[in-house]
Design a protein around this motif. Structure first.
Motif, PDB file in Angstrom:
ATOM      1  N   LEU A  61     -65.594 -17.187 -19.085  1.00  0.00           N
ATOM      2  CA  LEU A  61     -65.576 -17.185 -17.629  1.00  0.00           C
ATOM      3  C   LEU A  61     -64.390 -16.353 -17.164  1.00  0.00           C
ATOM      4  N   VAL A  62     -64.699 -15.302 -16.428  1.00  0.00           N
ATOM      5  CA  VAL A  62     -63.680 -14.380 -15.936  1.00  0.00           C
ATOM      6  C   VAL A  62     -63.649 -14.471 -14.421  1.00  0.00           C
ATOM      7  N   THR A  63     -62.489 -14.885 -13.884  1.00  0.00           N
ATOM      8  CA  THR A  63     -62.311 -14.998 -12.447  1.00  0.00           C
ATOM      9  C   THR A  63     -61.000 -14.341 -12.046  1.00  0.00           C
ATOM     10  N   GLN A  64     -60.810 -14.212 -10.763  1.00  0.00           N
ATOM     11  CA  GLN A  64     -59.601 -13.564 -10.279  1.00  0.00           C
ATOM     12  C   GLN A  64     -58.365 -14.431 -10.510  1.00  0.00           C
ATOM     13  N   HIS A  65     -58.502 -15.734 -10.301  1.00  0.00           N
ATOM     14  CA  HIS A  65     -57.378 -16.654 -10.450  1.00  0.00           C
ATOM     15  C   HIS A  65     -57.707 -17.703 -11.499  1.00  0.00           C
ATOM     16  N   ASP A  66     -56.700 -18.345 -11.985  1.00  0.00           N
ATOM     17  CA  ASP A  66     -56.868 -19.338 -13.037  1.00  0.00           C
ATOM     18  C   ASP A  66     -57.210 -20.703 -12.439  1.00  0.00           C
ATOM     19  N   SER A  67     -58.211 -20.717 -11.577  1.00  0.00           N
ATOM     20  CA  SER A  67     -58.519 -21.928 -10.823  1.00  0.00           C
ATOM     21  C   SER A  67     -59.580 -22.810 -11.476  1.00  0.00           C
ATOM     22  N   LEU A  68     -60.233 -22.333 -12.500  1.00  0.00           N
ATOM     23  CA  LEU A  68     -61.304 -23.110 -13.114  1.00  0.00           C
ATOM     24  C   LEU A  68     -60.978 -23.538 -14.544  1.00  0.00           C
ATOM     25  N   GLY A  76     -66.620 -26.132 -22.235  1.00  0.00           N
ATOM     26  CA  GLY A  76     -66.563 -25.309 -23.438  1.00  0.00           C
ATOM     27  C   GLY A  76     -66.494 -23.812 -23.227  1.00  0.00           C
ATOM     28  N   PHE A  77     -65.884 -23.397 -22.140  1.00  0.00           N
ATOM     29  CA  PHE A  77     -65.752 -21.965 -21.861  1.00  0.00           C
ATOM     30  C   PHE A  77     -64.345 -21.486 -22.194  1.00  0.00           C
ATOM     31  N   GLU A  78     -64.260 -20.222 -22.611  1.00  0.00           N
ATOM     32  CA  GLU A  78     -62.955 -19.583 -22.700  1.00  0.00           C
ATOM     33  C   GLU A  78     -62.703 -18.917 -21.355  1.00  0.00           C
ATOM     34  N   LYS A  79     -61.506 -19.072 -20.843  1.00  0.00           N
ATOM     35  CA  LYS A  79     -61.164 -18.620 -19.488  1.00  0.00           C
ATOM     36  C   LYS A  79     -60.299 -17.383 -19.539  1.00  0.00           C
ATOM     37  N   PHE A  80     -60.689 -16.387 -18.765  1.00  0.00           N
ATOM     38  CA  PHE A  80     -59.867 -15.206 -18.534  1.00  0.00           C
ATOM     39  C   PHE A  80     -59.662 -15.086 -17.036  1.00  0.00           C
ATOM     40  N   SER A  81     -58.462 -14.781 -16.639  1.00  0.00           N
ATOM     41  CA  SER A  81     -58.239 -14.546 -15.209  1.00  0.00           C
ATOM     42  C   SER A  81     -57.297 -13.373 -15.046  1.00  0.00           C
ATOM     43  N   LEU A  82     -57.472 -12.701 -13.943  1.00  0.00           N
ATOM     44  CA  LEU A  82     -56.665 -11.531 -13.641  1.00  0.00           C
ATOM     45  C   LEU A  82     -55.276 -11.934 -13.175  1.00  0.00           C
ATOM     46  N   GLU A  83     -55.218 -13.016 -12.441  1.00  0.00           N
ATOM     47  CA  GLU A  83     -53.959 -13.454 -11.852  1.00  0.00           C
ATOM     48  C   GLU A  83     -53.735 -14.925 -12.156  1.00  0.00           C
ATOM     49  N   GLY A  84     -52.611 -15.457 -11.768  1.00  0.00           N
ATOM     50  CA  GLY A  84     -52.299 -16.861 -11.990  1.00  0.00           C
ATOM     51  C   GLY A  84     -53.061 -17.763 -11.048  1.00  0.00           C
ATOM     52  N   ILE A  85     -52.496 -18.897 -10.767  1.00  0.00           N
ATOM     53  CA  ILE A  85     -53.165 -19.891  -9.927  1.00  0.00           C
ATOM     54  C   ILE A  85     -53.119 -19.522  -8.454  1.00  0.00           C
ATOM     55  N   SER A  86     -52.045 -18.943  -7.997  1.00  0.00           N
ATOM     56  CA  SER A  86     -51.876 -18.657  -6.576  1.00  0.00           C
ATOM     57  C   SER A  86     -52.809 -17.547  -6.097  1.00  0.00           C
ATOM     58  N   THR A  87     -53.426 -17.774  -4.948  1.00  0.00           N
ATOM     59  CA  THR A  87     -54.285 -16.745  -4.361  1.00  0.00           C
ATOM     60  C   THR A  87     -53.481 -15.642  -3.701  1.00  0.00           C
ATOM     61  N   THR A  88     -52.167 -15.777  -3.665  1.00  0.00           N
ATOM     62  CA  THR A  88     -51.328 -14.717  -3.093  1.00  0.00           C
ATOM     63  C   THR A  88     -50.820 -13.752  -4.160  1.00  0.00           C
ATOM     64  N   ASP A  89     -51.059 -14.072  -5.436  1.00  0.00           N
ATOM     65  CA  ASP A  89     -50.660 -13.159  -6.509  1.00  0.00           C
ATOM     66  C   ASP A  89     -51.502 -11.893  -6.433  1.00  0.00           C
ATOM     67  N   GLN A  90     -50.903 -10.791  -6.792  1.00  0.00           N
ATOM     68  CA  GLN A  90     -51.621  -9.519  -6.859  1.00  0.00           C
ATOM     69  C   GLN A  90     -51.422  -8.931  -8.245  1.00  0.00           C
ATOM     70  N   ALA A  91     -52.508  -8.602  -8.902  1.00  0.00           N
ATOM     71  CA  ALA A  91     -52.431  -7.998 -10.227  1.00  0.00           C
ATOM     72  C   ALA A  91     -52.086  -6.525 -10.098  1.00  0.00           C
ATOM     73  N   GLY A  92     -51.300  -6.070 -11.035  1.00  0.00           N
ATOM     74  CA  GLY A  92     -50.971  -4.654 -11.098  1.00  0.00           C
ATOM     75  C   GLY A  92     -51.860  -3.948 -12.093  1.00  0.00           C
ATOM     76  N   ILE A  93     -51.628  -2.672 -12.269  1.00  0.00           N
ATOM     77  CA  ILE A  93     -52.437  -1.850 -13.164  1.00  0.00           C
ATOM     78  C   ILE A  93     -52.393  -2.386 -14.594  1.00  0.00           C
ATOM     79  N   HIS A  94     -51.228  -2.870 -15.009  1.00  0.00           N
ATOM     80  CA  HIS A  94     -51.091  -3.394 -16.374  1.00  0.00           C
ATOM     81  C   HIS A  94     -52.008  -4.594 -16.594  1.00  0.00           C
ATOM     82  N   GLU A  95     -52.033  -5.519 -15.654  1.00  0.00           N
ATOM     83  CA  GLU A  95     -52.889  -6.704 -15.788  1.00  0.00           C
ATOM     84  C   GLU A  95     -54.370  -6.326 -15.772  1.00  0.00           C
ATOM     85  N   ILE A  96     -54.720  -5.354 -14.945  1.00  0.00           N
ATOM     86  CA  ILE A  96     -56.112  -4.896 -14.888  1.00  0.00           C
ATOM     87  C   ILE A  96     -56.522  -4.279 -16.215  1.00  0.00           C
ATOM     88  N   GLU A  97     -55.669  -3.421 -16.753  1.00  0.00           N
ATOM     89  CA  GLU A  97     -55.973  -2.786 -18.046  1.00  0.00           C
ATOM     90  C   GLU A  97     -56.045  -3.816 -19.166  1.00  0.00           C
TER      91      GLU A  97
END
Length: 180
Positions: A61-68, A76-97
């Protein structure tokens, strides 16, 4: 609150507290608790059944935030998220890559937006994946920080949880096949 099994503890604690604070209506609180716990059990059974349509190798499961994270642990899912828990976090190029490489390594072809945040960061992941020859699609938008609009199936906790489970399973089954 994304795990209905854990949510049962909250319901039981609220009911017990209300019964102490309002003993004249304790029977009504106990009855409502019993009814809602049964509904939560039914929801859990429904989600388990729906999730069983996926192979273990599809349970990413891939979501923007680590909310699930709790939902993923329960089902039984492995979780990937772009950003942390906060919805105010913004991912940079490094996190996207980094996430894009993780998706390719794990053969994940679908990700999910969240109703409370714009999906532009997830689109950046889709674009970055395309740049390295990997196809990633948006599998849908999940309710993570709010319920759905009034009058919709997702406007209640039970409805929102069922909606999310259906969106996740359908999105994975329909979305992540271009890289096979």
């Amino acid at each position: 609150w994304q795990d209905p099994v854990l949510w049962k503890n909250v319901v039981q604690n609220i009911s017990a507290t209300l019964q102490v604070l309002d003993p004249d209506n304790a029977g009504q609180y106990a009855s409502l608790e019993s009814t809602y716990l049964a509904e939560l059990d039914e929801l859990h059974t429904t989600i388990v059944s729906r999730v069983s349509d996926l192979e273990d190798s599809q349970k990413f499961l891939v979501t923007q935030h680590d909310s699930l994270a709790y939902w993923c642990k329960q089902y039984g899912f492995e979780k990937f998220s772009l950003e942390g828990i906060s919805t105010t976090d913004q991912a940079g190029i490094h996190e996207i890559e980094e996430l894009t490489e993780h998706l390719q390594e794990n053969k994940v072809g679908v990700l999910f937006g969240e109703s409370t945040v714009p999906t532009d960061q997830m689109q950046a992941v889709i674009d970055a994946a395309k740049d390295i020859g990997w196809t990633v699609k948006l599998g849908g938008v999940l309710y993570t920080g709010s319920l759905g609009d009034s009058g919709t199936n997702s406007s209640t906790y039970l409805g929102m949880m069922a909606f999310n489970a259906e969106t996740i399973v359908s999105g994975i089954l329909e979305g992540g096949t271009d890289n096979q």
